[in-house]
Design a protein around this motif. Sequence first.
Motif, PDB file in Angstrom:
ATOM      1  N   TYR A 159       7.215  10.449   5.710  1.00 14.88           N
ATOM      2  CA  TYR A 159       6.963  11.902   6.014  1.00 14.88           C
ATOM      3  C   TYR A 159       6.105  12.470   4.986  1.00 14.88           C
ATOM      4  CZ  TYR A 159       9.109  16.503   4.984  1.00 14.88           C
ATOM      5  OH  TYR A 159       8.854  18.009   5.094  1.00 14.88           O
ATOM      6  N   LEU A 160       6.394  11.591   4.229  1.00 13.12           N
ATOM      7  CA  LEU A 160       4.955  12.035   3.206  1.00 13.12           C
ATOM      8  C   LEU A 160       4.039  12.275   2.989  1.00 13.12           C
ATOM      9  CD1 LEU A 160       5.589  13.654  -0.381  1.00 13.12           C
ATOM     10  CD2 LEU A 160       5.133  11.261  -0.752  1.00 13.12           C
ATOM     11  N   ALA A 161       3.467  10.992   3.848  1.00 11.47           N
ATOM     12  CA  ALA A 161       2.173  11.268   4.553  1.00 11.47           C
ATOM     13  C   ALA A 161       1.844  11.840   4.912  1.00 11.47           C
ATOM     14  CB  ALA A 161       1.866   9.452   4.459  1.00 11.47           C
ATOM     15  N   GLN A 162       2.679  12.724   5.702  1.00 16.17           N
ATOM     16  CA  GLN A 162       2.555  13.325   6.990  1.00 16.17           C
ATOM     17  C   GLN A 162       1.830  15.154   5.981  1.00 16.17           C
ATOM     18  OE1 GLN A 162       5.352  13.930   9.679  1.00 16.17           O
ATOM     19  NE2 GLN A 162       4.561  11.354   9.903  1.00 16.17           N
ATOM     20  N   GLN A 163       2.542  14.902   4.642  1.00 17.27           N
ATOM     21  CA  GLN A 163       2.367  16.409   4.036  1.00 17.27           C
ATOM     22  C   GLN A 163       0.698  17.100   3.528  1.00 17.27           C
ATOM     23  OE1 GLN A 163       4.996  18.438   4.252  1.00 17.27           O
ATOM     24  NE2 GLN A 163       5.280  16.261   5.296  1.00 17.27           N
ATOM     25  N   PRO A 164       0.300  17.903   3.737  1.00 19.68           N
ATOM     26  CA  PRO A 164      -1.876  18.090   3.732  1.00 19.68           C
ATOM     27  C   PRO A 164      -1.366  17.912   2.400  1.00 19.68           C
ATOM     28  CG  PRO A 164      -0.599  19.712   5.161  1.00 19.68           C
ATOM     29  CD  PRO A 164       0.697  19.038   3.891  1.00 19.68           C
ATOM     30  N   TRP A 165      -0.473  18.428   1.378  1.00 19.99           N
ATOM     31  CA  TRP A 165      -1.653  18.032   0.009  1.00 19.99           C
ATOM     32  C   TRP A 165      -1.085  16.552  -0.909  1.00 19.99           C
ATOM     33  CZ3 TRP A 165       2.863  20.875   1.602  1.00 19.99           C
ATOM     34  CH2 TRP A 165       3.909  20.206   1.710  1.00 19.99           C
ATOM     35  N   VAL A 166      -0.644  15.636  -0.295  1.00 20.82           N
ATOM     36  CA  VAL A 166      -1.031  14.572  -0.270  1.00 20.82           C
ATOM     37  C   VAL A 166      -1.609  13.117   0.123  1.00 20.82           C
ATOM     38  CG1 VAL A 166       1.238  11.945   0.069  1.00 20.82           C
ATOM     39  CG2 VAL A 166       2.076  14.883  -0.318  1.00 20.82           C
ATOM     40  N   ASP A 167      -2.169  12.372  -1.058  1.00 18.63           N
ATOM     41  CA  ASP A 167      -3.210  11.539  -0.582  1.00 18.63           C
ATOM     42  C   ASP A 167      -2.407  10.545   0.188  1.00 18.63           C
ATOM     43  OD1 ASP A 167      -4.787   9.152  -0.416  1.00 18.63           O
ATOM     44  OD2 ASP A 167      -5.724   9.086  -1.512  1.00 18.63           O
ATOM     45  N   PRO A 168      -2.340   9.823   1.452  1.00 17.09           N
ATOM     46  CA  PRO A 168      -1.429   9.061   2.296  1.00 17.09           C
ATOM     47  C   PRO A 168      -1.828   7.602   1.749  1.00 17.09           C
ATOM     48  CG  PRO A 168      -2.863  10.189   4.316  1.00 17.09           C
ATOM     49  CD  PRO A 168      -3.029  10.689   2.651  1.00 17.09           C
ATOM     50  N   ALA A 169      -3.467   7.708   1.174  1.00 18.48           N
ATOM     51  CA  ALA A 169      -3.282   5.730   0.512  1.00 18.48           C
ATOM     52  C   ALA A 169      -3.346   6.061  -0.831  1.00 18.48           C
ATOM     53  CB  ALA A 169      -5.310   5.656   0.539  1.00 18.48           C
ATOM     54  N   ARG A 170      -1.999   7.103  -1.202  1.00 17.54           N
ATOM     55  CA  ARG A 170      -2.185   6.455  -3.151  1.00 17.54           C
ATOM     56  C   ARG A 170      -0.376   7.602  -3.376  1.00 17.54           C
ATOM     57  NH1 ARG A 170      -5.975   9.883  -6.953  1.00 17.54           N
ATOM     58  NH2 ARG A 170      -4.548   8.997  -8.032  1.00 17.54           N
ATOM     59  N   ILE A 171       0.236   6.222  -1.782  1.00 21.86           N
ATOM     60  CA  ILE A 171       1.244   6.999  -2.246  1.00 21.86           C
ATOM     61  C   ILE A 171       2.675   5.506  -2.881  1.00 21.86           C
ATOM     62  CG2 ILE A 171       3.598   6.734  -0.614  1.00 21.86           C
ATOM     63  CD1 ILE A 171       3.007   8.757   1.518  1.00 21.86           C
ATOM     64  N   TYR A 172       3.672   5.555  -3.041  1.00 27.46           N
ATOM     65  CA  TYR A 172       3.730   4.814  -4.529  1.00 27.46           C
ATOM     66  C   TYR A 172       5.782   4.736  -4.183  1.00 27.46           C
ATOM     67  CZ  TYR A 172      -0.581   5.150  -6.834  1.00 27.46           C
ATOM     68  OH  TYR A 172      -2.485   4.600  -7.072  1.00 27.46           O
ATOM     69  N   LEU A 173       5.899   4.092  -4.806  1.00 22.85           N
ATOM     70  CA  LEU A 173       8.026   4.326  -5.024  1.00 22.85           C
ATOM     71  C   LEU A 173       8.104   3.297  -6.447  1.00 22.85           C
ATOM     72  CD1 LEU A 173       9.880   3.959  -3.279  1.00 22.85           C
ATOM     73  CD2 LEU A 173       9.680   1.559  -2.577  1.00 22.85           C
ATOM     74  N   GLY A 174       9.152   3.794  -6.507  1.00 19.19           N
ATOM     75  CA  GLY A 174       9.484   3.665  -7.519  1.00 19.19           C
ATOM     76  C   GLY A 174      11.152   3.906  -7.926  1.00 19.19           C
TER      77      GLY A 174
END
Length: 314
Positions: A159-174
Amino acid sequence: MLTIRKFYALALLAVSFSQSVLADSAPNPASFATFRKQFKTQVSYEGDDRRPVGNSPGSLFKAVRYPSEVGTLAAMLTLDPKDGKKHPAIIWITGGDSNSIDGTTLSRGMPRSNDQSALAYQKAGIVMMFPTLRGGNDNPGKHEAHFGEIDDVLAAADYLAQQPWVDPARIYLGGHSTGGTLVLMTAEVSKRFRAVFSFGPVANLRSYGKLMPVNFDKMNYADQIARAPYYWLPSVQSPLFIIEGVSGNIDSLELMRSKSTNPHIQFLSVKGASHFTILAPGNDLIARKILLDDGAVCNIKLIENEMINELSKK
């Protein structure tokens, strides 16, 4: 959610349990994803917090719902800055009841000595998503003690990767504590995230005792091994940082360190820090590293002395 829990004296039963998982019938520890696809858990229970997520004061985050295999789940998400740019993003899983969140409390921040809000990322301009999980808040489904919840975290990333203001290649998890254990287990299943930061996890969910209302002694073998993250460390295929203060839940970290030869995993035991005081300096440091991590592959490196230096900052 966000309740201070004393994990310092957790009674680790993982060592004795490891003797059974090394039996001939044990699955290949390098294939946690395959194991999960072939196995249906028998563990589920109702959560205690069934309230809606609540509001974010000052519109710091917006309430959204994201699709998962059990239905739509609630989350809090950073607002679109409307600057036309693609921003790095992090999904954060809280401690305590990781399936539920309180949107109001999350938005307020907390004292530096125990900042479980992780708002260092939002303050640095990194998109934040706090997903709720199955059986939490007003969501469908039931808690599965860190089994099906892994799929919910991965659904949140989609879901987060589909948001227009998010870089889908730079999604982290913590995540922290129980949340730290869940993100560790997610890293053992998928290389979906650019890097994963696990604060204060346990080596075996048995250690949580009554915090998870399940009887490990009556669990079948597969359900037990599905909740022994130390066993699945060979499955990790992307950068994973396991972090804890020396005066915190350090026994689990050292047990996992002693059993791992996986080059993708880095263990950081931070002197002068506890299970809680490590959070603010650790997240401040990681947020700065994420902003600089803009190459083709992850270049984040962490060393214990950097975090020790962060501890002295106000």
